[in-house]
Design a protein around this motif. Structure first.
Motif, short mmCIF file in Angstrom:
data_model
loop_
_atom_site.label_atom_id
_atom_site.label_comp_id
_atom_site.label_asym_id
_atom_site.label_seq_id
_atom_site.Cartn_x
_atom_site.Cartn_y
_atom_site.Cartn_z
N PRO A 112 0.81 -1.23 0.00
CA PRO A 112 0.00 0.00 0.00
C PRO A 112 0.84 1.28 0.00
CG PRO A 112 -0.71 -1.52 1.74
CD PRO A 112 0.48 -2.14 1.10
N GLU A 113 2.03 1.22 0.62
CA GLU A 113 2.82 2.46 0.71
C GLU A 113 3.64 2.75 -0.54
OE1 GLU A 113 3.26 -0.27 2.48
OE2 GLU A 113 5.37 -0.71 2.88
N ILE A 114 3.66 1.77 -1.49
CA ILE A 114 4.44 1.99 -2.72
C ILE A 114 3.56 2.67 -3.77
CG2 ILE A 114 5.72 0.84 -4.60
CD1 ILE A 114 7.22 0.51 -2.05
N LEU A 115 4.10 3.73 -4.34
CA LEU A 115 3.39 4.47 -5.39
C LEU A 115 3.07 3.55 -6.56
CD1 LEU A 115 2.68 7.44 -6.38
CD2 LEU A 115 4.90 7.36 -7.55
N ASP A 116 1.82 3.62 -7.07
CA ASP A 116 1.42 2.79 -8.20
C ASP A 116 0.98 3.69 -9.37
OD1 ASP A 116 0.43 0.97 -9.99
OD2 ASP A 116 -1.35 0.47 -8.82
N PRO A 117 1.95 4.16 -10.17
CA PRO A 117 1.61 5.10 -11.26
C PRO A 117 0.63 4.51 -12.26
CG PRO A 117 4.01 4.88 -11.01
CD PRO A 117 3.38 3.83 -10.16
N GLN A 118 0.71 3.18 -12.48
CA GLN A 118 -0.22 2.56 -13.45
C GLN A 118 -1.64 2.61 -12.92
OE1 GLN A 118 1.69 -0.88 -15.87
NE2 GLN A 118 2.33 -1.19 -13.76
N GLY A 119 -1.82 2.25 -11.65
CA GLY A 119 -3.14 2.31 -11.03
C GLY A 119 -3.69 3.73 -11.07
N ASN A 120 -2.82 4.71 -10.79
CA ASN A 120 -3.25 6.11 -10.81
C ASN A 120 -3.70 6.52 -12.21
OD1 ASN A 120 -2.58 6.30 -8.14
ND2 ASN A 120 -0.65 7.39 -8.46
N ALA A 121 -2.98 6.02 -13.24
CA ALA A 121 -3.35 6.37 -14.62
C ALA A 121 -4.73 5.81 -14.96
CB ALA A 121 -2.29 5.85 -15.59
N VAL A 122 -4.98 4.57 -14.50
CA VAL A 122 -6.29 3.96 -14.74
C VAL A 122 -7.37 4.76 -14.01
CG1 VAL A 122 -7.72 1.91 -14.38
CG2 VAL A 122 -5.32 1.65 -15.09
N ALA A 123 -7.06 5.14 -12.76
CA ALA A 123 -8.04 5.90 -11.96
C ALA A 123 -8.38 7.22 -12.63
CB ALA A 123 -7.49 6.13 -10.56
N SER A 124 -7.41 7.84 -13.30
CA SER A 124 -7.72 9.13 -13.91
C SER A 124 -8.35 8.96 -15.30
CB SER A 124 -6.48 10.03 -13.96
OG SER A 124 -5.49 9.44 -14.74
N ALA A 125 -8.19 7.76 -15.89
CA ALA A 125 -8.83 7.52 -17.19
C ALA A 125 -10.32 7.20 -17.03
CB ALA A 125 -8.13 6.36 -17.90
N LEU A 126 -10.68 6.55 -15.93
CA LEU A 126 -12.08 6.12 -15.74
C LEU A 126 -13.08 7.27 -15.85
CD1 LEU A 126 -11.63 3.41 -12.95
CD2 LEU A 126 -12.42 3.04 -15.29
N PRO A 127 -12.88 8.38 -15.08
CA PRO A 127 -13.88 9.46 -15.18
C PRO A 127 -13.94 10.08 -16.58
CG PRO A 127 -12.08 10.04 -13.66
CD PRO A 127 -11.89 8.62 -14.06
N ARG A 128 -12.82 10.02 -17.32
CA ARG A 128 -12.85 10.56 -18.69
C ARG A 128 -13.81 9.77 -19.56
NH1 ARG A 128 -7.14 11.19 -18.21
NH2 ARG A 128 -6.72 9.41 -19.55
N LEU A 129 -14.01 8.49 -19.19
CA LEU A 129 -14.92 7.63 -19.97
C LEU A 129 -16.32 7.59 -19.36
CD1 LEU A 129 -12.39 4.72 -20.53
CD2 LEU A 129 -13.09 6.45 -22.19
N GLY A 130 -16.54 8.42 -18.36
CA GLY A 130 -17.86 8.49 -17.76
C GLY A 130 -18.06 7.56 -16.57
N PHE A 131 -17.03 6.83 -16.18
CA PHE A 131 -17.16 5.97 -14.99
C PHE A 131 -16.74 6.78 -13.76
CE2 PHE A 131 -16.08 2.96 -18.44
CZ PHE A 131 -17.27 2.23 -18.42
N SER A 132 -17.69 6.97 -12.86
CA SER A 132 -17.39 7.89 -11.75
C SER A 132 -17.28 7.18 -10.41
CB SER A 132 -18.48 8.96 -11.69
OG SER A 132 -19.74 8.31 -11.60
N PHE A 133 -17.24 5.83 -10.45
CA PHE A 133 -17.32 5.07 -9.18
C PHE A 133 -15.99 5.00 -8.42
CE2 PHE A 133 -16.84 2.26 -12.86
CZ PHE A 133 -15.59 1.69 -12.58
N ALA A 134 -14.86 5.20 -9.08
CA ALA A 134 -13.58 4.84 -8.46
C ALA A 134 -12.99 5.94 -7.58
CB ALA A 134 -12.58 4.46 -9.54
#
Lengths: 222, 81
Positions: free
Chosen positions: B12-34
């Motif tokens: 949990p304490e290690i930065l996950d840039p890939q996860g962050n990129a996915v998290a910021s892509a979701l709302p761009r596609l209209g998914f607002s749950f994350a």
């Protein structure tokens, strides 16, 4: 002075590392990952590249190559070992160095000339530099973000085991701007940027990387 | 035939840039749950018959030595029917 340069499947920078060794005044010996034979070398370089295609994790498969068990054994007896880029990742996976290299914080593969500061010039790979000396050498990797837990970080800092730091903005999210570290004994060094690509003005951004290769000759002559 | 699954996740304490990129892509596609996304790896290992305790112990060992890097990752071993 004979310096071995290991080639794994997927290694890219073995030729440049060998050329840098010669420019630094030593003889270079090619070592093959599958041979359990160090050919009597005095020091070893693990060059950059994408060994085993970076499958699983960078350096994770290379760690189990036959030549690596000999490198680990020799490093334990004090043989100088330098891991550059992918070589640094292999050294971390081999537990010769603490911490791990993870994906760059902005996810981009970086390829640029990077200023770094040599902060420890007492290792066999860094004696040609003055402490605090700033040099510009290429940085090119996708997974160069140095990460470790707080205890390890305090240990590295407290024992002066950070050997180089990025200057200016943090390029990849590495903790404390760490570009290179050494082990407790000081003979094993891992470095993310590439000194072997900066040994003359014609082919590199500077000749300031050459110091790593003249250092190893001096370390052995002494 | 049973399947042993090893899930490997960044600590949990290690930065996950890939996860962050996915998290910021979701709302761009209209998914607002994350609220956040972490990305990991999953290994599926097939074995003959029911996995024995000894086999599971071996898989755990392999997960420690090879499948995960304990410096930055945690893993969970489970059996899938």
């Amino acid at each position: 002075m004979r310096v071995g340069v290991i080639t794994f499947p997927g290694t890219l920078d073995d030729r440049d590392a060998a050329r840098a060794v010669v420019a630094g005044g030593s003889e270079t010996v090619s070592l093959w990952h599958a041979d359990a034979d160090l050919k009597g070398v005095d020091a070893v370089i693990l060059p950059g590249g994408f060994s085993y295609g970076d499958y699983l994790r960078c350096g994770a498969i290379s760690r189990f190559a036959p030549v690596m068990s000999l490198v680990i054994e020799a490093a334990g007896k004090g043989m100088p070992v330098l891991g550059i880029c992918n070589g640094f990742q292999v050294l971390c996976e081999s537990h010769l160095l603490p911490g791990a290299l993870t994906r760059n914080s902005d996810l981009h593969f970086l390829c640029r000339d990077q200023e770094i500061e040599i902060v420890n010039n007492t290792t066999p790979w860094t004696t040609s530099y003055k402490p605090g000396e700033k040099i510009v050498i290429p940085l090119k990797n996708g997974e160069g973000s140095f990460q470790c837990d707080d205890t390890t970080l305090a240990e590295l800092e407290g024992e002066g085991r950070v050997i180089a730091r990025y200057v200016g903005q943090n390029p990849n999210g590495s903790r404390n701007l760490i570009a290179g570290i050494t082990n407790a004994r000081g003979n094993v060094v891992g470095l993310m940027p590439h000194p072997e690509h900066a040994i003359d003005e014609l082919t590199g951004p500077s000749a300031q990387g050459l110091g790593f290769f003249t250092s190893i000759l001096n370390a052995m002559v002494k | 035939m049973a399947k042993i699954v090893v899930d490997v996740m960044l600590k949990p304490e290690i930065l996950d840039p890939q996860g962050n990129a996915v998290a910021s892509a979701l709302p761009r596609l209209g998914f607002s749950f994350a609220k956040s996304v972490r990305q990991g790896k999953r290994f599926e290992i097939e074995v003959e018959g029911e996995p024995t305790a000894a086999q599971l112990a071996e898989v755990k060992k392999a997960a420690q030595v090879l499948l995960s890097n304990p410096v930055i990752e945690n893993f969970v071993v489970r059996v899938e029917k």
